[in-house]
Design an enzyme around this catalytic site. Structure first.
Site, PDB file in Angstrom:
ATOM      1  N   CYS A 115     -42.513  49.800 -11.068  1.00  0.00           N
ATOM      2  CA  CYS A 115     -42.937  49.453  -9.694  1.00  0.00           C
ATOM      3  C   CYS A 115     -43.962  48.320  -9.667  1.00  0.00           C
ATOM      4  O   CYS A 115     -44.087  47.622  -8.667  1.00  0.00           O
ATOM      5  CB  CYS A 115     -43.508  50.682  -9.003  1.00  0.00           C
ATOM      6  SG  CYS A 115     -42.291  51.990  -8.872  1.00  0.00           S
ATOM      7  N   HIS A 263     -46.520  47.644  -2.635  1.00  0.00           N
ATOM      8  CA  HIS A 263     -45.255  48.152  -3.171  1.00  0.00           C
ATOM      9  C   HIS A 263     -44.816  49.304  -2.280  1.00  0.00           C
ATOM     10  O   HIS A 263     -45.615  50.170  -1.936  1.00  0.00           O
ATOM     11  CB  HIS A 263     -45.451  48.617  -4.618  1.00  0.00           C
ATOM     12  CG  HIS A 263     -44.399  49.558  -5.080  1.00  0.00           C
ATOM     13  ND1 HIS A 263     -43.059  49.235  -5.025  1.00  0.00           N
ATOM     14  CD2 HIS A 263     -44.462  50.820  -5.572  1.00  0.00           C
ATOM     15  CE1 HIS A 263     -42.354  50.260  -5.480  1.00  0.00           C
ATOM     16  NE2 HIS A 263     -43.181  51.232  -5.809  1.00  0.00           N
ATOM     17  N   ASN A 293     -37.496  52.955  -1.783  1.00  0.00           N
ATOM     18  CA  ASN A 293     -38.327  52.355  -2.835  1.00  0.00           C
ATOM     19  C   ASN A 293     -37.405  51.591  -3.782  1.00  0.00           C
ATOM     20  O   ASN A 293     -36.587  52.186  -4.471  1.00  0.00           O
ATOM     21  CB  ASN A 293     -39.065  53.484  -3.560  1.00  0.00           C
ATOM     22  CG  ASN A 293     -39.935  53.007  -4.710  1.00  0.00           C
ATOM     23  OD1 ASN A 293     -39.792  51.873  -5.185  1.00  0.00           O
ATOM     24  ND2 ASN A 293     -40.817  53.868  -5.181  1.00  0.00           N
TER      25      ASN A 293
HETATM   26  O1  UT7 Z   1     -42.906  53.908  -6.801  1.00  0.00           O
HETATM   27  C1  UT7 Z   1     -43.473  54.573  -7.868  1.00  0.00           C
HETATM   28  C2  UT7 Z   1     -44.533  55.456  -7.428  1.00  0.00           C
HETATM   29  N1  UT7 Z   1     -43.977  56.607  -6.768  1.00  0.00           N
HETATM   30  C3  UT7 Z   1     -44.694  57.228  -5.888  1.00  0.00           C
HETATM   31  O2  UT7 Z   1     -45.772  56.779  -5.588  1.00  0.00           O
HETATM   32  C4  UT7 Z   1     -44.161  58.518  -5.328  1.00  0.00           C
HETATM   33  C5  UT7 Z   1     -45.309  59.445  -5.118  1.00  0.00           C
HETATM   34  N2  UT7 Z   1     -44.897  60.806  -4.675  1.00  0.00           N
HETATM   35  C6  UT7 Z   1     -44.343  60.996  -3.474  1.00  0.00           C
HETATM   36  O3  UT7 Z   1     -44.099  60.088  -2.719  1.00  0.00           O
HETATM   37  C7  UT7 Z   1     -44.119  62.440  -3.053  1.00  0.00           C
HETATM   38  O4  UT7 Z   1     -44.684  63.295  -4.021  1.00  0.00           O
HETATM   39  C8  UT7 Z   1     -42.626  62.799  -2.858  1.00  0.00           C
HETATM   40  C9  UT7 Z   1     -42.103  62.123  -1.614  1.00  0.00           C
HETATM   41  C10 UT7 Z   1     -41.828  62.366  -4.063  1.00  0.00           C
HETATM   42  C11 UT7 Z   1     -42.453  64.297  -2.674  1.00  0.00           C
HETATM   43  O5  UT7 Z   1     -43.237  64.756  -1.588  1.00  0.00           O
HETATM   44  P1  UT7 Z   1     -44.221  65.994  -1.765  1.00  0.00           P
HETATM   45  O6  UT7 Z   1     -44.823  66.236  -0.460  1.00  0.00           O
HETATM   46  O7  UT7 Z   1     -45.145  65.695  -2.913  1.00  0.00           O
HETATM   47  O8  UT7 Z   1     -43.217  67.168  -2.113  1.00  0.00           O
HETATM   48  P2  UT7 Z   1     -43.129  68.098  -3.403  1.00  0.00           P
HETATM   49  O9  UT7 Z   1     -42.566  67.342  -4.556  1.00  0.00           O
HETATM   50  O10 UT7 Z   1     -44.422  68.815  -3.602  1.00  0.00           O
HETATM   51  O11 UT7 Z   1     -42.039  69.139  -2.934  1.00  0.00           O
HETATM   52  C12 UT7 Z   1     -42.274  70.008  -1.815  1.00  0.00           C
HETATM   53  C13 UT7 Z   1     -41.041  70.866  -1.593  1.00  0.00           C
HETATM   54  C14 UT7 Z   1     -40.526  71.530  -2.860  1.00  0.00           C
HETATM   55  O12 UT7 Z   1     -40.029  72.805  -2.482  1.00  0.00           O
HETATM   56  P3  UT7 Z   1     -40.929  74.147  -2.707  1.00  0.00           P
HETATM   57  O13 UT7 Z   1     -41.193  74.196  -4.185  1.00  0.00           O
HETATM   58  O14 UT7 Z   1     -42.164  73.920  -1.889  1.00  0.00           O
HETATM   59  O15 UT7 Z   1     -40.043  75.215  -2.193  1.00  0.00           O
HETATM   60  C15 UT7 Z   1     -39.371  70.686  -3.281  1.00  0.00           C
HETATM   61  O16 UT7 Z   1     -38.403  71.388  -4.027  1.00  0.00           O
HETATM   62  O17 UT7 Z   1     -39.961  70.049  -1.135  1.00  0.00           O
HETATM   63  C16 UT7 Z   1     -38.798  70.264  -1.958  1.00  0.00           C
HETATM   64  N3  UT7 Z   1     -38.052  69.022  -2.029  1.00  0.00           N
HETATM   65  C17 UT7 Z   1     -37.140  68.653  -1.101  1.00  0.00           C
HETATM   66  N4  UT7 Z   1     -36.695  69.263   0.007  1.00  0.00           N
HETATM   67  C18 UT7 Z   1     -35.764  68.607   0.750  1.00  0.00           C
HETATM   68  C19 UT7 Z   1     -38.150  68.034  -2.956  1.00  0.00           C
HETATM   69  N5  UT7 Z   1     -37.309  67.030  -2.646  1.00  0.00           N
HETATM   70  C20 UT7 Z   1     -36.672  67.399  -1.503  1.00  0.00           C
HETATM   71  C21 UT7 Z   1     -35.708  66.775  -0.706  1.00  0.00           C
HETATM   72  N6  UT7 Z   1     -35.287  67.416   0.404  1.00  0.00           N
HETATM   73  N7  UT7 Z   1     -35.208  65.562  -0.998  1.00  0.00           N
END
Ligand code: UT7
Length: 336
Positions: A115, A263, A293
């Protein structure tokens, strides 16, 4: 000593639009979750077999940048290509661009900083120009993510976020030291390398021989992995730090920023940074809603769109900042 400035910008994205609803037909996800957590509404995915590759998309963006810069393609002295999704394991796409553009045998360098790749690549171009070695450097950031994503519920934490596309810039010699790229700032913290990674095929853990020998359909080592919340927490801290570092190095204040092009990792990250620096909506450019992204391509695509929309004008203070896999992060401070 010379300065360097961006004299031409271009981008290319594949035609195929994939909406959040399209993804919800492939995996357990939904439009509300994706928009709420990331801001993404749709992204572009290359359709297999239609001819778009990381290199060809980069070349299409490059041709536009060359034309807008007003140089002849044979005035390009050097190519720097940033990607994490090269056409081949080796050689990298830089040489393929030299071939596809049909230009003389200039040097071609591949940058592997995910990135932050475009900022690293821009920094390389800037240094070569500042030393007087080159006059015009072609910098490309391009990614074809979609063919490598796990489009099942197992991969949803990663696959809903990433999209395909390319952006390019011509960086040229500038005689006025107060204009152009004022400084770039690069960092890494390899301690967290595996928190956002794709570890196979690689010599360290699993090489192609191992994958073929095991022939295990459940082998996840060749799928991208991201510890989302951990990456998010690091991103907001590092984005802020490296923007402050760049401003301080040039005796500038946040309120002097005319346009911040972060980014496009997550709209929530951009909004956090916007609030932290007290910037208005017209001082931060976001297009993650349309493209997701696109890793090394995200800054040059966003910068091109901002410029095309008249949001960047001569004399403006433009700040670029990125954070991602490595971890790596960086910023560029530009007087347009
Ligand atoms: O470009 C490189 C740098 N990248 C970044 O900066 C990305 C940084 N991270 C993020 O943007 C966020 O962490 C994400 C968007 C990737 C994820 O969001 P989050 O609020 O951190 O969600 P999480 O990973 O903690 O997941 C929350 C819940 C989980 O379910 P449980 O365990 O709470 O039941 C996941 O399994 O959301 C679930 N989940 C989804 N649900 C529906 C994960 N992906 C999905 C999905 N659709 N696509």
């Amino acid at each position: 000593m010379f300065n360097s400035k961006i004299t031409g910008l271009g981008y290319y994205v594949p035609k195929n639009v994939v909406t959040n609803d399209d993804l919800s037909k492939l995996m357990e996800t939904n439009d509300a979750w994706i928009q709420e957590r990331t801001g993404i509404q749709e992204r572009r995915h290359v359709i297999k077999g239609d001819g778009d590759t990381t290199t060809t998309m980069g070349v299409k963006a490059a041709k536009i940048a060359v034309e807008r810069s007003g140089i002849d393609k044979n005035d390009i002295d050097f190519i720097v290509f940033a990607t994490l999704s090269p056409d081949y394991y080796f050689p990298g796409p830089g040489v393929l661009v030299q071939r596809d553009l049909d230009i003389k045998t200039v040097g071609a360098l591949d940058v592997r900083n995910q990135c932050s790749g475009f900022i690293y690549a821009l920094s390389v171009a800037d240094q070569f120009i500042k030393t007087g070695m080159y006059k015009n450097v072609l910098v490309i950031g391009s990614e074809l993510h979609s063919h490598g994503l796990d489009m099942t519920t197992r991969g949803r934490g990663v696959s809903v976020i990433f999209g395909d596309g390319a952006g390019a810039a011509i960086v040229s010699r500038e005689e006025d030291a107060k204009k152009g790229i004022l400084s770039t700032h690069l960092h890494s913290e390899g301690q967290h390398a595996e928190e956002l990674s794709l570890i196979a095929p690689g010599m360290g853990k699993r090489w192609v021989n191992d994958i073929l020998e095991d022939n295990d359909p459940n082998d996840e080592s060749y799928l991208p992995y991201m510890n989302g919340p951990f990456v998010f927490k690091n991103a907001v801290v590092r984005f802020s730090e490296v923007i402050i570092e760049g401003l301080k190095a040039n005796n500038l204040k946040a309120e002097e920023i005319d346009m911040l092009v972060p980014h496009q990792a997550n709209l929530r990250i951009s909004q956090y940074i916007q609030n932290k620096f007290g910037l208005g909506d017209d001082q931060v450019f976001n297009n993650i809603m349309k493209y997701g992204n696109t890793t090394a391509a995200s800054i040059p695509i966003a910068l091109t769109e901002a410029w095309e929309q008249g949001k960047i004008k001569s004399g403006d203070l433009v700040v670029l900042a990125a954070f991602g896999s490595g971890f790596t992060w960086g910023s560029a401070i530009i007087r347009w």
